[in-house]
Design a protein around this motif. Structure first.
Motif, PDB file in Angstrom:
ATOM      1  N   PRO A  27      55.066  35.648  21.281  1.00  0.00           N
ATOM      2  CA  PRO A  27      55.090  35.127  22.650  1.00  0.00           C
ATOM      3  C   PRO A  27      53.968  35.742  23.489  1.00  0.00           C
ATOM      4  O   PRO A  27      53.407  36.789  23.152  1.00  0.00           O
ATOM      5  N   LEU A  28      53.677  35.067  24.588  1.00  0.00           N
ATOM      6  CA  LEU A  28      52.649  35.510  25.518  1.00  0.00           C
ATOM      7  C   LEU A  28      53.292  36.002  26.811  1.00  0.00           C
ATOM      8  O   LEU A  28      54.318  35.473  27.241  1.00  0.00           O
ATOM      9  N   ILE A  29      52.662  36.980  27.411  1.00  0.00           N
ATOM     10  CA  ILE A  29      53.073  37.526  28.706  1.00  0.00           C
ATOM     11  C   ILE A  29      51.906  37.319  29.650  1.00  0.00           C
ATOM     12  O   ILE A  29      50.753  37.561  29.276  1.00  0.00           O
ATOM     13  N   LEU A  30      52.189  36.873  30.864  1.00  0.00           N
ATOM     14  CA  LEU A  30      51.142  36.696  31.865  1.00  0.00           C
ATOM     15  C   LEU A  30      51.370  37.664  33.012  1.00  0.00           C
ATOM     16  O   LEU A  30      52.468  37.725  33.573  1.00  0.00           O
ATOM     17  N   THR A  31      50.321  38.445  33.331  1.00  0.00           N
ATOM     18  CA  THR A  31      50.414  39.406  34.428  1.00  0.00           C
ATOM     19  C   THR A  31      49.276  39.169  35.414  1.00  0.00           C
ATOM     20  O   THR A  31      48.290  38.487  35.117  1.00  0.00           O
ATOM     21  N   LEU A  32      49.420  39.770  36.573  1.00  0.00           N
ATOM     22  CA  LEU A  32      48.389  39.736  37.606  1.00  0.00           C
ATOM     23  C   LEU A  32      47.455  40.913  37.405  1.00  0.00           C
ATOM     24  O   LEU A  32      47.908  42.034  37.154  1.00  0.00           O
TER      25      LEU A  32
ATOM     26  N   LEU B 152      54.071  37.892  35.784  1.00  0.00           N
ATOM     27  CA  LEU B 152      54.282  36.547  36.330  1.00  0.00           C
ATOM     28  C   LEU B 152      55.195  35.736  35.413  1.00  0.00           C
ATOM     29  O   LEU B 152      56.049  34.996  35.885  1.00  0.00           O
ATOM     30  N   PHE B 153      54.992  35.870  34.099  1.00  0.00           N
ATOM     31  CA  PHE B 153      55.830  35.207  33.105  1.00  0.00           C
ATOM     32  C   PHE B 153      56.035  36.165  31.940  1.00  0.00           C
ATOM     33  O   PHE B 153      55.084  36.746  31.435  1.00  0.00           O
ATOM     34  N   HIS B 154      57.286  36.295  31.506  1.00  0.00           N
ATOM     35  CA  HIS B 154      57.668  37.251  30.469  1.00  0.00           C
ATOM     36  C   HIS B 154      57.561  36.706  29.049  1.00  0.00           C
ATOM     37  O   HIS B 154      57.490  37.473  28.100  1.00  0.00           O
ATOM     38  N   HIS B 155      57.602  35.370  28.893  1.00  0.00           N
ATOM     39  CA  HIS B 155      57.703  34.823  27.534  1.00  0.00           C
ATOM     40  C   HIS B 155      57.214  33.370  27.526  1.00  0.00           C
ATOM     41  O   HIS B 155      57.999  32.448  27.703  1.00  0.00           O
ATOM     42  N   LEU B 156      55.908  33.213  27.305  1.00  0.00           N
ATOM     43  CA  LEU B 156      55.347  31.880  27.137  1.00  0.00           C
ATOM     44  C   LEU B 156      55.128  31.641  25.641  1.00  0.00           C
ATOM     45  O   LEU B 156      54.910  32.584  24.881  1.00  0.00           O
TER      46      LEU B 156
ATOM     47  N   ASP C   4      62.218  33.374  33.031  1.00  0.00           N
ATOM     48  CA  ASP C   4      61.032  32.911  33.745  1.00  0.00           C
ATOM     49  C   ASP C   4      61.307  31.725  34.660  1.00  0.00           C
ATOM     50  O   ASP C   4      60.527  31.458  35.575  1.00  0.00           O
ATOM     51  N   ALA C   5      62.398  31.009  34.421  1.00  0.00           N
ATOM     52  CA  ALA C   5      62.744  29.861  35.265  1.00  0.00           C
ATOM     53  C   ALA C   5      63.464  30.287  36.545  1.00  0.00           C
ATOM     54  O   ALA C   5      63.528  29.520  37.498  1.00  0.00           O
TER      55      ALA C   5
ATOM     56  N   TRP D 108      51.184  45.790  24.171  1.00  0.00           N
ATOM     57  CA  TRP D 108      50.683  44.429  24.323  1.00  0.00           C
ATOM     58  C   TRP D 108      49.237  44.354  23.849  1.00  0.00           C
ATOM     59  O   TRP D 108      48.471  45.293  23.995  1.00  0.00           O
ATOM     60  N   GLU D 109      48.875  43.204  23.297  1.00  0.00           N
ATOM     61  CA  GLU D 109      47.507  42.971  22.839  1.00  0.00           C
ATOM     62  C   GLU D 109      46.843  41.962  23.771  1.00  0.00           C
ATOM     63  O   GLU D 109      47.404  40.892  24.023  1.00  0.00           O
ATOM     64  N   PRO D 110      45.658  42.272  24.279  1.00  0.00           N
ATOM     65  CA  PRO D 110      44.983  41.338  25.186  1.00  0.00           C
ATOM     66  C   PRO D 110      44.760  39.974  24.527  1.00  0.00           C
ATOM     67  O   PRO D 110      44.377  39.883  23.364  1.00  0.00           O
ATOM     68  N   ALA D 111      45.027  38.920  25.300  1.00  0.00           N
ATOM     69  CA  ALA D 111      44.837  37.552  24.809  1.00  0.00           C
ATOM     70  C   ALA D 111      43.936  36.745  25.735  1.00  0.00           C
ATOM     71  O   ALA D 111      43.618  35.601  25.428  1.00  0.00           O
ATOM     72  N   GLY D 112      43.543  37.312  26.864  1.00  0.00           N
ATOM     73  CA  GLY D 112      42.637  36.602  27.760  1.00  0.00           C
ATOM     74  C   GLY D 112      42.619  37.217  29.146  1.00  0.00           C
ATOM     75  O   GLY D 112      43.637  37.728  29.621  1.00  0.00           O
ATOM     76  N   THR D 113      41.440  37.166  29.773  1.00  0.00           N
ATOM     77  CA  THR D 113      41.248  37.623  31.143  1.00  0.00           C
ATOM     78  C   THR D 113      40.676  36.456  31.923  1.00  0.00           C
ATOM     79  O   THR D 113      39.716  35.824  31.485  1.00  0.00           O
ATOM     80  N   PHE D 114      41.269  36.206  33.103  1.00  0.00           N
ATOM     81  CA  PHE D 114      40.907  35.034  33.901  1.00  0.00           C
ATOM     82  C   PHE D 114      40.680  35.472  35.346  1.00  0.00           C
ATOM     83  O   PHE D 114      41.612  35.470  36.164  1.00  0.00           O
TER      84      PHE D 114
END
Length: 170
Positions: free
Chosen positions: A5-10, A41-45, A109-110, A159-165
């Motif tokens: 799964p993916l985690i999204l943070t600020l 922001l999201f715990h489990h995408l 997350d919902a 956690w392993e980095p998967a992207g920076t935006f």
């Protein structure tokens, strides 16, 4: 086998990040402090949708200006402490992303979004209460800035980095 799964943070401005990270290193049990200070922001995408999620994040970040935030107070977690964060543009961005991914959101997350940065957790209740009270006694609200989004793979450990935006909007 399903993708991790993916985690999204600020992502925070450097000074705010360093402040939260220093407190996390000071107060989090060292054996459990395996990830950096963060605002989730999201715990489990769904990991199998990583390319689509990254494309959505690239577009959202392109259109989003850096986000002014106010660190408004502290929240006692029972076995830890978190800083509460307010920022209407952050709430709006998170709501827009939740709408995009509505079909893929877990119940966690919902549900409602209560932005915070945890600097202590999983401690004996009396130690956690002492930390909370000490921080609360000295607390003054302060400003921070959200500078982008960070996507992470969760594989059970750090956690392993998967992207920076980075936010690019004007």
């Amino acid at each position: 086998m399903a993708e991790a799964p993916l985690i999204l943070t600020l992502r925070f401005d450097e000074a705010s990040y360093e402040y939260f990270e220093a407190l996390r290193r000071q107060h989090f049990p060292p054996e459990r402090n395996v990830i950096p200070a963060h605002l989730t922001l999201f715990h489990h995408l769904p990991g199998e949708k990583a390319p689509e999620i990254a494309a959505t994040l690239r577009e959202a970040a392109r259109q989003t200006a850096q986000i002014p935030l106010t660190v408004t107070g502290l929240r006692f977690l029972g076995r830890g402490t978190a800083f509460e964060i307010a920022g209407p543009p952050l709430a709006a961005l998170r709501r827009d992303l939740a709408t995009c991914w509505q079909a893929d959101l877990t119940p966690q997350d919902a549900q409602g979004f209560r932005p915070h940065v945890t600097i202590q957790n999983k401690m004996p209740a009396d130690e956690a209460r002492a930390t909370y009270e000490a921080l609360r006694a000295a607390f003054m609200p302060f400003e921070a800035t959200g500078t982008g989004l960070l996507l992470w793979h969760y594989r059970g450990g750090p956690w392993e980095p998967a992207g920076t935006f980075p936010f690019e909007g004007g």
